[in-house]
Design a protein around this motif. Structure first.
Motif, PDB file in Angstrom:
ATOM      1  N   GLU A  23      21.468  28.354  55.052  1.00 58.03           N
ATOM      2  CA  GLU A  23      21.506  29.287  53.784  1.00 58.03           C
ATOM      3  C   GLU A  23      22.930  29.659  53.434  1.00 58.03           C
ATOM      4  O   GLU A  23      23.016  30.044  52.202  1.00 58.03           O
ATOM      5  N   GLY A  24      23.812  29.057  54.218  1.00 54.84           N
ATOM      6  CA  GLY A  24      25.291  29.488  53.837  1.00 54.84           C
ATOM      7  C   GLY A  24      25.325  30.814  54.193  1.00 54.84           C
ATOM      8  O   GLY A  24      24.452  31.727  54.499  1.00 54.84           O
ATOM      9  N   ALA A  25      26.895  31.372  54.097  1.00 54.31           N
ATOM     10  CA  ALA A  25      26.939  32.696  54.609  1.00 54.31           C
ATOM     11  C   ALA A  25      26.645  33.786  53.544  1.00 54.31           C
ATOM     12  O   ALA A  25      27.384  34.145  52.723  1.00 54.31           O
ATOM     13  N   THR A  26      25.461  34.175  53.381  1.00 54.33           N
ATOM     14  CA  THR A  26      25.071  35.185  52.398  1.00 54.33           C
ATOM     15  C   THR A  26      25.376  36.621  53.077  1.00 54.33           C
ATOM     16  O   THR A  26      25.439  36.516  54.268  1.00 54.33           O
ATOM     17  N   LEU A  27      25.338  37.379  52.123  1.00 59.98           N
ATOM     18  CA  LEU A  27      25.821  38.751  52.522  1.00 59.98           C
ATOM     19  C   LEU A  27      24.723  39.196  53.714  1.00 59.98           C
ATOM     20  O   LEU A  27      25.136  39.849  54.663  1.00 59.98           O
ATOM     21  N   GLU A  28      23.627  39.135  53.395  1.00 60.40           N
ATOM     22  CA  GLU A  28      22.451  39.605  54.519  1.00 60.40           C
ATOM     23  C   GLU A  28      22.764  38.838  55.860  1.00 60.40           C
ATOM     24  O   GLU A  28      22.765  39.485  56.790  1.00 60.40           O
ATOM     25  N   LEU A  29      22.973  37.554  55.734  1.00 63.93           N
ATOM     26  CA  LEU A  29      22.936  36.858  57.070  1.00 63.93           C
ATOM     27  C   LEU A  29      24.454  37.284  57.707  1.00 63.93           C
ATOM     28  O   LEU A  29      24.410  37.557  58.937  1.00 63.93           O
ATOM     29  N   VAL A  30      25.379  37.401  56.863  1.00 61.46           N
ATOM     30  CA  VAL A  30      26.746  37.694  57.934  1.00 61.46           C
ATOM     31  C   VAL A  30      26.736  39.358  58.227  1.00 61.46           C
ATOM     32  O   VAL A  30      26.986  39.572  59.349  1.00 61.46           O
ATOM     33  N   ASN A  31      26.059  40.246  57.488  1.00 62.05           N
ATOM     34  CA  ASN A  31      25.815  41.537  58.037  1.00 62.05           C
ATOM     35  C   ASN A  31      25.002  41.439  59.336  1.00 62.05           C
ATOM     36  O   ASN A  31      25.254  42.317  60.209  1.00 62.05           O
ATOM     37  N   SER A  32      23.878  40.777  59.195  1.00 61.70           N
ATOM     38  CA  SER A  32      22.819  40.691  60.261  1.00 61.70           C
ATOM     39  C   SER A  32      23.358  40.086  61.407  1.00 61.70           C
ATOM     40  O   SER A  32      23.326  40.646  62.851  1.00 61.70           O
ATOM     41  N   THR A  33      24.291  39.092  61.384  1.00 64.24           N
ATOM     42  CA  THR A  33      24.883  38.406  62.463  1.00 64.24           C
ATOM     43  C   THR A  33      25.919  39.032  63.138  1.00 64.24           C
ATOM     44  O   THR A  33      26.010  39.188  64.304  1.00 64.24           O
ATOM     45  N   THR A  34      26.880  39.880  62.326  1.00 64.05           N
ATOM     46  CA  THR A  34      27.799  40.577  62.858  1.00 64.05           C
ATOM     47  C   THR A  34      27.351  41.818  63.437  1.00 64.05           C
ATOM     48  O   THR A  34      27.686  42.011  64.749  1.00 64.05           O
ATOM     49  N   LYS A  35      26.428  42.378  63.119  1.00 62.07           N
ATOM     50  CA  LYS A  35      25.744  43.557  63.892  1.00 62.07           C
ATOM     51  C   LYS A  35      25.050  43.006  65.017  1.00 62.07           C
ATOM     52  O   LYS A  35      25.143  43.503  66.221  1.00 62.07           O
ATOM     53  N   PHE A  36      24.317  41.864  65.065  1.00 64.78           N
ATOM     54  CA  PHE A  36      23.502  41.411  66.393  1.00 64.78           C
ATOM     55  C   PHE A  36      24.402  41.032  67.455  1.00 64.78           C
ATOM     56  O   PHE A  36      24.494  41.394  68.527  1.00 64.78           O
ATOM     57  N   LEU A  37      25.674  40.289  67.014  1.00 62.00           N
ATOM     58  CA  LEU A  37      26.651  39.909  67.910  1.00 62.00           C
ATOM     59  C   LEU A  37      27.444  40.867  68.497  1.00 62.00           C
ATOM     60  O   LEU A  37      27.606  40.888  69.861  1.00 62.00           O
ATOM     61  N   THR A  38      27.705  41.833  67.899  1.00 59.74           N
ATOM     62  CA  THR A  38      28.589  43.027  68.212  1.00 59.74           C
ATOM     63  C   THR A  38      27.953  43.837  69.255  1.00 59.74           C
ATOM     64  O   THR A  38      28.222  44.236  70.395  1.00 59.74           O
ATOM     65  N   ASN A  39      26.675  44.068  68.734  1.00 66.96           N
ATOM     66  CA  ASN A  39      25.901  45.092  69.442  1.00 66.96           C
ATOM     67  C   ASN A  39      25.309  44.355  70.830  1.00 66.96           C
ATOM     68  O   ASN A  39      25.425  44.914  71.723  1.00 66.96           O
ATOM     69  N   TRP A  40      25.011  43.051  70.628  1.00 66.04           N
ATOM     70  CA  TRP A  40      24.674  42.167  71.955  1.00 66.04           C
ATOM     71  C   TRP A  40      25.837  42.011  73.038  1.00 66.04           C
ATOM     72  O   TRP A  40      25.626  42.530  74.276  1.00 66.04           O
ATOM     73  N   LEU A  41      26.750  41.740  72.487  1.00 61.27           N
ATOM     74  CA  LEU A  41      28.086  41.751  73.440  1.00 61.27           C
ATOM     75  C   LEU A  41      28.480  42.879  73.983  1.00 61.27           C
ATOM     76  O   LEU A  41      28.568  42.852  75.387  1.00 61.27           O
ATOM     77  N   ILE A  42      28.545  43.936  73.352  1.00 58.79           N
ATOM     78  CA  ILE A  42      29.094  45.287  74.049  1.00 58.79           C
ATOM     79  C   ILE A  42      27.883  45.721  74.917  1.00 58.79           C
ATOM     80  O   ILE A  42      28.215  46.175  75.856  1.00 58.79           O
ATOM     81  N   GLU A  43      26.986  45.719  74.505  1.00 60.45           N
ATOM     82  CA  GLU A  43      25.513  46.111  75.436  1.00 60.45           C
ATOM     83  C   GLU A  43      25.516  45.139  76.575  1.00 60.45           C
ATOM     84  O   GLU A  43      25.462  45.710  77.809  1.00 60.45           O
ATOM     85  N   HIS A  44      25.535  43.765  76.573  1.00 64.00           N
ATOM     86  CA  HIS A  44      25.691  42.938  77.679  1.00 64.00           C
ATOM     87  C   HIS A  44      26.720  43.116  78.749  1.00 64.00           C
ATOM     88  O   HIS A  44      26.376  43.299  79.849  1.00 64.00           O
ATOM     89  N   ILE A  45      27.883  43.131  78.039  1.00 62.88           N
ATOM     90  CA  ILE A  45      29.003  43.296  78.857  1.00 62.88           C
ATOM     91  C   ILE A  45      29.350  44.725  79.425  1.00 62.88           C
ATOM     92  O   ILE A  45      29.302  44.723  80.768  1.00 62.88           O
ATOM     93  N   SER A  46      28.753  45.807  78.969  1.00 62.23           N
ATOM     94  CA  SER A  46      29.180  47.014  79.542  1.00 62.23           C
ATOM     95  C   SER A  46      27.980  47.403  80.542  1.00 62.23           C
ATOM     96  O   SER A  46      28.202  48.318  81.534  1.00 62.23           O
ATOM     97  N   LYS A  47      26.647  46.648  80.423  1.00 61.73           N
ATOM     98  CA  LYS A  47      25.495  47.044  81.235  1.00 61.73           C
ATOM     99  C   LYS A  47      25.375  46.083  82.186  1.00 61.73           C
ATOM    100  O   LYS A  47      24.959  46.465  83.301  1.00 61.73           O
TER     101      LYS A  47
END
Ligand SMILES: [Fe+2]
Length: 130
Positions: free
Chosen positions: A97-121
């Motif tokens: 799809e290329g870096a659509t705004l929707e994909l960039v936003n959902s990816t940023t949110k998913f990677l950030t949340n997953w990483l912080i949650e995974h590392i801290s817990k």
């Protein structure tokens, strides 16, 4: 949007913490490149780097857990495997799809949340293993 490193993310295991910091830096560079609407080739090469780095980093943690016969190993490894599956889906979408705004936003949110949650817990449970 960027992930900021803080003390709550420290496990106390030097190699794990330094890999986590490197991962956060690489992710922030990727988010920045998305925001700057860098071309597909550049973004895909960053995604491939992240994929390899994540696989390498998960292996480091899994080796430490195995060395210590850590009881939470199987569950922790399952989480890593699930993440890699999700990451490959994201990679596939960027490719198609290329870096659509929707994909960039959902990816940023998913990677950030997953990483912080995974590392801290989850990764924090490794504190004390060397
Ligand atoms: Fe982990």
């Amino acid at each position: 949007m960027a992930i900021s490193w803080n003390k709550n993310l420290e496990t106390g295991i030097q190699i794990v913490d330094s890999q986590h910091k490197a991962l956060v830096d690489k992710l922030n560079q990727f988010f920045e490149a998305c925001m700057q609407k860098k071309g597909k080739d550049e973004l895909m090469s960053m995604i491939r780097f992240l994929e390899n780095y994540v696989v390498f980093h998960f292996k480091t943690e899994e080796d430490i857990m195995q060395r210590h016969k850590f009881s939470g190993y199987t569950l922790h490894k399952t989480m890593h495997d699930e993440f890699i599956k999700e990451f490959l889906k994201i990679k596939d979408r960027f490719e198609k799809e290329g870096a659509t705004l929707e994909l960039v936003n959902s990816t940023t949110k998913f990677l950030t949340n997953w990483l912080i949650e995974h590392i801290s817990k989850i990764d924090k449970q490794l504190s004390g293993l060397k």
